[in-house]
Design a protein around this motif. Structure first.
Motif, PDB file in Angstrom:
ATOM      1  N   ILE A   6     -44.449 -59.067  31.099  1.00 54.20           N
ATOM      2  CA  ILE A   6     -43.153 -59.398  31.691  1.00 54.20           C
ATOM      3  C   ILE A   6     -42.105 -59.384  30.574  1.00 54.20           C
ATOM      4  N   LEU A   7     -40.948 -58.824  30.861  1.00 57.55           N
ATOM      5  CA  LEU A   7     -39.860 -58.819  29.889  1.00 57.55           C
ATOM      6  C   LEU A   7     -38.657 -59.536  30.470  1.00 57.55           C
ATOM      7  N   LEU A   8     -38.216 -60.589  29.788  1.00 55.60           N
ATOM      8  CA  LEU A   8     -36.978 -61.281  30.143  1.00 55.60           C
ATOM      9  C   LEU A   8     -35.857 -60.638  29.331  1.00 55.60           C
ATOM     10  N   ASP A   9     -34.830 -60.129  30.014  1.00 57.68           N
ATOM     11  CA  ASP A   9     -33.865 -59.266  29.325  1.00 57.68           C
ATOM     12  C   ASP A   9     -32.506 -59.349  30.004  1.00 57.68           C
ATOM     13  N   PHE A  10     -31.518 -58.715  29.383  1.00 56.28           N
ATOM     14  CA  PHE A  10     -30.169 -58.580  29.927  1.00 56.28           C
ATOM     15  C   PHE A  10     -29.727 -57.153  29.624  1.00 56.28           C
ATOM     16  N   TRP A  11     -29.339 -56.399  30.626  1.00 59.47           N
ATOM     17  CA  TRP A  11     -29.260 -54.942  30.545  1.00 59.47           C
ATOM     18  C   TRP A  11     -28.482 -54.367  29.359  1.00 59.47           C
ATOM     19  N   PRO A  12     -27.297 -54.916  28.924  1.00 60.46           N
ATOM     20  CA  PRO A  12     -26.593 -54.244  27.820  1.00 60.46           C
ATOM     21  C   PRO A  12     -27.068 -54.660  26.429  1.00 60.46           C
ATOM     22  N   SER A  13     -28.012 -55.593  26.370  1.00 68.47           N
ATOM     23  CA  SER A  13     -28.441 -56.125  25.068  1.00 68.47           C
ATOM     24  C   SER A  13     -29.159 -55.068  24.238  1.00 68.47           C
ATOM     25  N   MET A  14     -28.585 -54.753  23.061  1.00 66.20           N
ATOM     26  CA  MET A  14     -29.255 -53.787  22.182  1.00 66.20           C
ATOM     27  C   MET A  14     -30.604 -54.319  21.704  1.00 66.20           C
ATOM     28  N   PHE A  15     -30.735 -55.650  21.686  1.00 64.00           N
ATOM     29  CA  PHE A  15     -32.006 -56.251  21.260  1.00 64.00           C
ATOM     30  C   PHE A  15     -33.069 -56.077  22.339  1.00 64.00           C
ATOM     31  N   GLY A  16     -32.658 -56.255  23.591  1.00 61.69           N
ATOM     32  CA  GLY A  16     -33.585 -56.000  24.686  1.00 61.69           C
ATOM     33  C   GLY A  16     -33.925 -54.528  24.820  1.00 61.69           C
ATOM     34  N   ILE A  17     -32.942 -53.669  24.567  1.00 62.29           N
ATOM     35  CA  ILE A  17     -33.172 -52.224  24.664  1.00 62.29           C
ATOM     36  C   ILE A  17     -34.245 -51.793  23.670  1.00 62.29           C
ATOM     37  N   ARG A  18     -34.250 -52.408  22.483  1.00 59.43           N
ATOM     38  CA  ARG A  18     -35.304 -52.110  21.497  1.00 59.43           C
ATOM     39  C   ARG A  18     -36.691 -52.255  22.115  1.00 59.43           C
ATOM     40  N   VAL A  19     -36.866 -53.375  22.793  1.00 61.63           N
ATOM     41  CA  VAL A  19     -38.172 -53.687  23.375  1.00 61.63           C
ATOM     42  C   VAL A  19     -38.501 -52.703  24.491  1.00 61.63           C
ATOM     43  N   ARG A  20     -37.504 -52.390  25.320  1.00 56.90           N
ATOM     44  CA  ARG A  20     -37.734 -51.449  26.422  1.00 56.90           C
ATOM     45  C   ARG A  20     -38.097 -50.061  25.898  1.00 56.90           C
ATOM     46  N   VAL A  21     -37.447 -49.635  24.810  1.00 60.15           N
ATOM     47  CA  VAL A  21     -37.786 -48.333  24.213  1.00 60.15           C
ATOM     48  C   VAL A  21     -39.219 -48.351  23.692  1.00 60.15           C
ATOM     49  N   ALA A  22     -39.591 -49.416  22.991  1.00 54.64           N
ATOM     50  CA  ALA A  22     -40.953 -49.518  22.443  1.00 54.64           C
ATOM     51  C   ALA A  22     -41.988 -49.509  23.564  1.00 54.64           C
ATOM     52  N   LEU A  23     -41.724 -50.245  24.637  1.00 58.56           N
ATOM     53  CA  LEU A  23     -42.646 -50.266  25.783  1.00 58.56           C
ATOM     54  C   LEU A  23     -42.750 -48.884  26.420  1.00 58.56           C
ATOM     55  N   ALA A  24     -41.612 -48.208  26.566  1.00 57.84           N
ATOM     56  CA  ALA A  24     -41.609 -46.861  27.145  1.00 57.84           C
ATOM     57  C   ALA A  24     -42.330 -45.872  26.238  1.00 57.84           C
ATOM     58  N   GLU A  25     -42.113 -45.997  24.938  1.00 60.35           N
ATOM     59  CA  GLU A  25     -42.744 -45.096  23.975  1.00 60.35           C
ATOM     60  C   GLU A  25     -44.263 -45.234  24.016  1.00 60.35           C
ATOM     61  N   LYS A  26     -44.731 -46.443  24.275  1.00 62.67           N
ATOM     62  CA  LYS A  26     -46.178 -46.698  24.342  1.00 62.67           C
ATOM     63  C   LYS A  26     -46.743 -46.514  25.750  1.00 62.67           C
ATOM     64  N   GLY A  27     -45.847 -46.272  26.726  1.00 64.25           N
ATOM     65  CA  GLY A  27     -46.300 -46.064  28.095  1.00 64.25           C
ATOM     66  C   GLY A  27     -46.846 -47.322  28.760  1.00 64.25           C
ATOM     67  N   ILE A  28     -46.256 -48.471  28.439  1.00 63.61           N
ATOM     68  CA  ILE A  28     -46.738 -49.754  28.955  1.00 63.61           C
ATOM     69  C   ILE A  28     -45.965 -50.129  30.219  1.00 63.61           C
ATOM     70  N   LYS A  29     -46.695 -50.419  31.269  1.00 66.17           N
ATOM     71  CA  LYS A  29     -46.064 -50.878  32.504  1.00 66.17           C
ATOM     72  C   LYS A  29     -45.755 -52.365  32.374  1.00 66.17           C
ATOM     73  N   TYR A  30     -44.582 -52.753  32.856  1.00 69.55           N
ATOM     74  CA  TYR A  30     -44.184 -54.156  32.739  1.00 69.55           C
ATOM     75  C   TYR A  30     -43.229 -54.524  33.867  1.00 69.55           C
ATOM     76  N   GLU A  31     -43.095 -55.824  34.076  1.00 67.53           N
ATOM     77  CA  GLU A  31     -42.142 -56.333  35.059  1.00 67.53           C
ATOM     78  C   GLU A  31     -40.894 -56.794  34.316  1.00 67.53           C
ATOM     79  N   LEU A  32     -39.758 -56.264  34.724  1.00 67.43           N
ATOM     80  CA  LEU A  32     -38.489 -56.628  34.099  1.00 67.43           C
ATOM     81  C   LEU A  32     -37.819 -57.730  34.908  1.00 67.43           C
ATOM     82  N   LYS A  33     -37.503 -58.820  34.240  1.00 71.09           N
ATOM     83  CA  LYS A  33     -36.762 -59.910  34.874  1.00 71.09           C
ATOM     84  C   LYS A  33     -35.400 -60.007  34.193  1.00 71.09           C
ATOM     85  N   GLU A  34     -34.365 -59.622  34.932  1.00 68.79           N
ATOM     86  CA  GLU A  34     -33.003 -59.627  34.399  1.00 68.79           C
ATOM     87  C   GLU A  34     -32.469 -61.053  34.383  1.00 68.79           C
TER      88      GLU A  34
END
Length: 219
Positions: A6-34
């Protein structure tokens, strides 16, 4: 049993985007909680009681906080895809150094290019350009900060790219004119699917910043 991520995030956050890119790069499925940062959820306060900030990665019920630490964690736990961090201790230390530099310098100077005005804004603009020039120098002629492939520094830096339009428009400057190799790197990164599909639209980020300026009486 599959991992619960699960990822707790806020859409424009460059810090959250880092994590989303890393998860996408590794192909990890996750639940996003805005998260609504003006009304933080009980889950966020429970999972990050120290800083009470996003992003927070919750892996099988256990929280990991601070974006650069989360990216390292993702890289260490999901090893079936190419590593983001170098295996060589020296190169690993260097990558950590530059991510630390990015965290201490880029966010603050960038924020001041759109959140201030007058002399403060001019000073911020000059400082920001100098920071990017130094990073461009560090990049050199390599395709990526990680060398031939996307690495830890790239993942931690590229989220700022969707904010550049805001910085440049508000600050009235062109990073491509000042730092062409750096912008070429950013455009190269944007050709990678994990990045292009993760970064929000720059105009949407700009609109978000305009609303913030109005809210705080900066217009």
């Amino acid at each position: 049993m599959a991992d619960e991520v699960i990822l707790l995030d806020f859409w424009p956050s460059m810090f959250g985007i880092r994590v989303r890119v890393a998860l996408a790069e590794k192909g990890i499925k996750y639940e996003l909680k805005e998260e609504d940062l003006r009304n933080k959820s009980d889950l966020l306060l429970q999972m990050n009681p120290v800083y009470k900030k996003i992003p927070v990665l919750i892996h099988n019920g256990k929280p990991i906080c601070e974006s650069s630490i989360i990216v390292q964690y993702i890289d260490e736990v999901w090893k079936d895809k190419a590593s983001l961090l170098p295996s060589d201790p020296y190169r690993r230390a260097q990558a950590s150094f530059w991510v630390d530099y990015i965290e201490k310098k880029v966010f603050d100077a960038g924020r001041r290019t759109w959140y201030t005005s007058g002399e403060q804004q001019e000073a911020a603009k000059k400082e920001f350009i100098e920071i990017i020039k130094l990073l461009q120098e560090q990049l050199g002629d390599k395709p990526y900060f990680g060398g031939e492939t996307l690495g830890y520094v790239d993942v931690c830096l590229i989220p700022y790219y969707c904010w550049f339009y805001t910085y440049e428009t508000m600050g009235k400057f062109s990073l491509e004119a000042e730092c062409p190799k750096f912008i070429a790197w950013a455009k190269r990164c944007m050709q990678i699917e994990s990045i292009s599909k993760t970064l929000p639209d720059e105009k949407k980020v700009f609109g978000f910043c305009l609303e913030l300026r109005k809210k705080f009486g900066l217009e």
